[in-house]
Design a protein around this motif. Structure first.
Motif, PDB file in Angstrom:
ATOM      1  N   SER A  13      31.992  68.385  41.458  1.00 52.52           N
ATOM      2  CA  SER A  13      31.391  67.418  42.131  1.00 52.52           C
ATOM      3  C   SER A  13      29.865  67.015  42.605  1.00 52.52           C
ATOM      4  CB  SER A  13      31.957  67.250  43.311  1.00 52.52           C
ATOM      5  OG  SER A  13      30.955  65.350  44.323  1.00 52.52           O
ATOM      6  N   GLY A  15      25.969  67.972  41.535  1.00 51.37           N
ATOM      7  CA  GLY A  15      25.678  68.555  40.480  1.00 51.37           C
ATOM      8  C   GLY A  15      25.842  69.597  39.937  1.00 51.37           C
ATOM      9  N   TYR A  45      34.927  63.352  41.694  1.00 49.25           N
ATOM     10  CA  TYR A  45      36.032  61.838  42.156  1.00 49.25           C
ATOM     11  C   TYR A  45      35.775  60.664  41.025  1.00 49.25           C
ATOM     12  CZ  TYR A  45      34.768  64.546  46.388  1.00 49.25           C
ATOM     13  OH  TYR A  45      34.984  65.520  47.635  1.00 49.25           O
ATOM     14  N   CYS A  77      29.822  59.982  41.995  1.00 45.03           N
ATOM     15  CA  CYS A  77      30.872  58.868  41.812  1.00 45.03           C
ATOM     16  C   CYS A  77      30.265  58.367  43.885  1.00 45.03           C
ATOM     17  CB  CYS A  77      32.517  59.024  41.936  1.00 45.03           C
ATOM     18  SG  CYS A  77      33.465  57.983  42.329  1.00 45.03           S
ATOM     19  N   LEU A  78      29.468  57.111  43.282  1.00 40.26           N
ATOM     20  CA  LEU A  78      29.582  56.113  45.389  1.00 40.26           C
ATOM     21  C   LEU A  78      30.370  55.674  45.236  1.00 40.26           C
ATOM     22  CD1 LEU A  78      25.802  55.182  43.334  1.00 40.26           C
ATOM     23  CD2 LEU A  78      26.059  57.575  44.524  1.00 40.26           C
ATOM     24  N   GLY A 105      31.076  71.729  45.297  1.00 47.31           N
ATOM     25  CA  GLY A 105      29.777  70.716  45.293  1.00 47.31           C
ATOM     26  C   GLY A 105      28.808  71.036  46.655  1.00 47.31           C
ATOM     27  N   LYS A 115      36.671  63.357  54.336  1.00 47.85           N
ATOM     28  CA  LYS A 115      37.922  61.892  53.941  1.00 47.85           C
ATOM     29  C   LYS A 115      39.071  62.104  53.698  1.00 47.85           C
ATOM     30  CE  LYS A 115      34.031  59.925  55.442  1.00 47.85           C
ATOM     31  NZ  LYS A 115      33.254  60.867  55.543  1.00 47.85           N
TER      32      LYS A 115
HETATM   33  P1  ADP Z   1      26.257  67.013  46.322  1.00 48.88           P
HETATM   34  O1  ADP Z   1      27.452  66.935  46.090  1.00 48.88           O
HETATM   35  O2  ADP Z   1      25.521  67.596  45.553  1.00 48.88           O
HETATM   36  O3  ADP Z   1      25.655  66.459  47.935  1.00 48.88           O
HETATM   37  P2  ADP Z   1      25.705  64.044  46.021  1.00 48.88           P
HETATM   38  O4  ADP Z   1      25.083  64.137  47.674  1.00 48.88           O
HETATM   39  O5  ADP Z   1      25.220  63.505  44.843  1.00 48.88           O
HETATM   40  O6  ADP Z   1      25.812  65.284  45.601  1.00 48.88           O
HETATM   41  O7  ADP Z   1      27.547  64.169  46.470  1.00 48.88           O
HETATM   42  C1  ADP Z   1      28.624  63.845  45.263  1.00 48.88           C
HETATM   43  C2  ADP Z   1      29.179  62.960  45.279  1.00 48.88           C
HETATM   44  O8  ADP Z   1      30.203  62.895  46.727  1.00 48.88           O
HETATM   45  C3  ADP Z   1      29.245  61.667  45.184  1.00 48.88           C
HETATM   46  O9  ADP Z   1      28.734  61.160  44.292  1.00 48.88           O
HETATM   47  C4  ADP Z   1      30.143  60.354  46.297  1.00 48.88           C
HETATM   48  O10 ADP Z   1      31.341  60.630  45.059  1.00 48.88           O
HETATM   49  C5  ADP Z   1      30.501  62.141  46.963  1.00 48.88           C
HETATM   50  N1  ADP Z   1      30.191  61.004  48.412  1.00 48.88           N
HETATM   51  C6  ADP Z   1      29.123  61.854  48.921  1.00 48.88           C
HETATM   52  N2  ADP Z   1      28.396  61.114  49.584  1.00 48.88           N
HETATM   53  C7  ADP Z   1      29.758  60.852  50.631  1.00 48.88           C
HETATM   54  C8  ADP Z   1      30.448  59.977  51.050  1.00 48.88           C
HETATM   55  N3  ADP Z   1      29.804  59.388  52.522  1.00 48.88           N
HETATM   56  N4  ADP Z   1      31.822  60.060  51.287  1.00 48.88           N
HETATM   57  C9  ADP Z   1      32.655  60.171  50.855  1.00 48.88           C
HETATM   58  N5  ADP Z   1      32.418  60.648  49.347  1.00 48.88           N
HETATM   59  C10 ADP Z   1      30.953  60.867  49.136  1.00 48.88           C
END
Ligand code: ADP
Ligand code: F6P
Length: 325
Positions: A13, A15, A45, A77-78, A105, A115
């Motif tokens: 998940s 980058g 996700y 996946c926002l 990730g 979660k």
């Molecule tokens: P990294 O994991 O490299 O820090 P991101 O910040 O882009 O990368 O987060 C990756 C993914 O993790 C997001 O696109 C989302 O699917 C999930 N994610 C990020 N923040 C949350 C959160 N607060 N609660 C649940 N899932 C999250």
């Protein structure tokens, strides 16, 4: 054992990072060695929500340890931030019999893992990011390869910079963190290194440093600029106008995320992947694997997410002092 898992899911998940494939391979092979079933979840996700779930066996991960990227693909996946969507994610895991999950990730991905753990899926996070910006660990999967890629590219820019007696600004990745920039600053002997954690935006001081270097007979001036500061192209234009020295900006970009993982990334990612499975088999959940003080360790995800780390002061100091000639 009440919590003993039977089927382990694995996803990547955020980058991608070189070494993620080695981690996936280790999860699959260690799980099979321990008599568990394994399911690969494609596209992070997002793929979980779309039920892009495949059965994996020992052969599914043949020929991948040396490959960059992630065979499972990855995504941001926002919508997974929404508690209702997280519940759906946990239900899908249960529907597919996934009672243990390894999430590879960064910090964002660990929040999703946290979660899912709270919703009854035993979950372990592995630090996968080129940025090295995860506080609980001194090592993240992919950093070693990425920083070596950046170092080699900067050496090449330096050659042409010297031939043309130019100033070169080279922008490296790292999101808000300056670890790639700092390591390259030391490894490439850069004249200036701009880190988001330290930069005071005193461009005049930078300009004077470049002019002073020229006066001393320096044939190039290498500035490593972290992505968290950015604006390398406009900075180059201002520096050229102020110094009269030809200045070029090179943004290394996504090349830093690809390529065959280094030996260190393969070995550490493999160790972490196997350890994640061992932890699940012991009934652990809501943990993240890290590397600290020469050992592979694990932390509660809640604790890991509340930790902070910064740039090493001594390394920052020598990055300046060792690069004076
Ligand atoms: P990294 O994991 O490299 O820090 P991101 O910040 O882009 O990368 O987060 C990756 C993914 O993790 C997001 O696109 C989302 O699917 C999930 N994610 C990020 N923040 C949350 C959160 N607060 N609660 C649940 N899932 C999250
Ligand atoms: O987190 C890894 C990273 O490569 C950062 O260094 C960079 O800021 C970001 O991801 C780039 O993301 P994208 O691939 O979405 O452009």
């Amino acid at each position: 054992m009440a919590n003993e898992v039977q089927t382990i899911g694995v996803l990547t998940s955020g980058g991608d990072a070189p070494g993620m494939n080695a981690a996936i391979r280790a999860v699959v092979r260690q799980a099979i060695a321990k008599g568990k079933k394994v399911k690969g979840i494609k596209r992070g996700y997002a793929g979980l929500l779309n039920e892009e779930i495949i059965d994996m066996d020992a052969h599914s991960v043949s020929e991948i340890i040396q490959r960059g990227g992630t065979i499972l693909q990855t995504a941001r996946c926002l919508e997974f931030i929404d508690p209702e969507v997280q519940k759906k994610g946990a239900e899908i895991c249960k529907k597919h019999g996934i009672d243990g999950l390894v999430v590879i990730g960064g910090d964002g991905s660990f929040k999703g893992a946290q979660k899912l753990a709270a919703l009854g899926i035993n979950t372990i996070g592995l630090p996968g990011t080129i940025d090295l910006d995860i506080a609980c660990t001194e090592y993240t999967i992919g950093f070693d390869t990425a920083v070596n890629t950046a170092m080699e590219a900067i050496d090449k820019v330096r050659d042409t910079s010297t031939s043309h007696e130019r100033c070169s600004i080279i922008e490296v990745m790292g999101r808000g963190a300056g670890y790639i920039a700092l390591w390259c600053g030391i490894a490439n002997g850069a004249e200036d290194v701009l880190l988001p954690e330290r930069y005071n935006h005193d461009e005049q001081a930078l300009i004077e440093h470049i002019i002073e270097g020229k006066r001393k007979g320096k044939q190039h001036h290498i500035i490593i600029n972290a992505e968290g500061i950015g604006h390398s192209s406009s900075m180059a234009k201002r520096i050229e106008a102020a110094t009269g020295i030809e200045t070029r900006a090179t943004i290394l970009g996504h090349m830093q995320r690809g390529g065959s993982p280094t030996c260190k990334d393969r070995v550490y990612a493999s160790t972490m992947g196997a350890l994640a499975v061992d932890l699940l088999c012991e009934g652990a959940t809501n943990r993240v694997v890290g590397y600290r003080h020469g050992e592979f360790v694990d932390f509660d995800i809640d604790d890991a997410l509340s930790m902070t780390k910064g740039i090493d002061e001594y390394q920052f100091e020598i990055c300046t002092s060792l690069n004076v000639s």
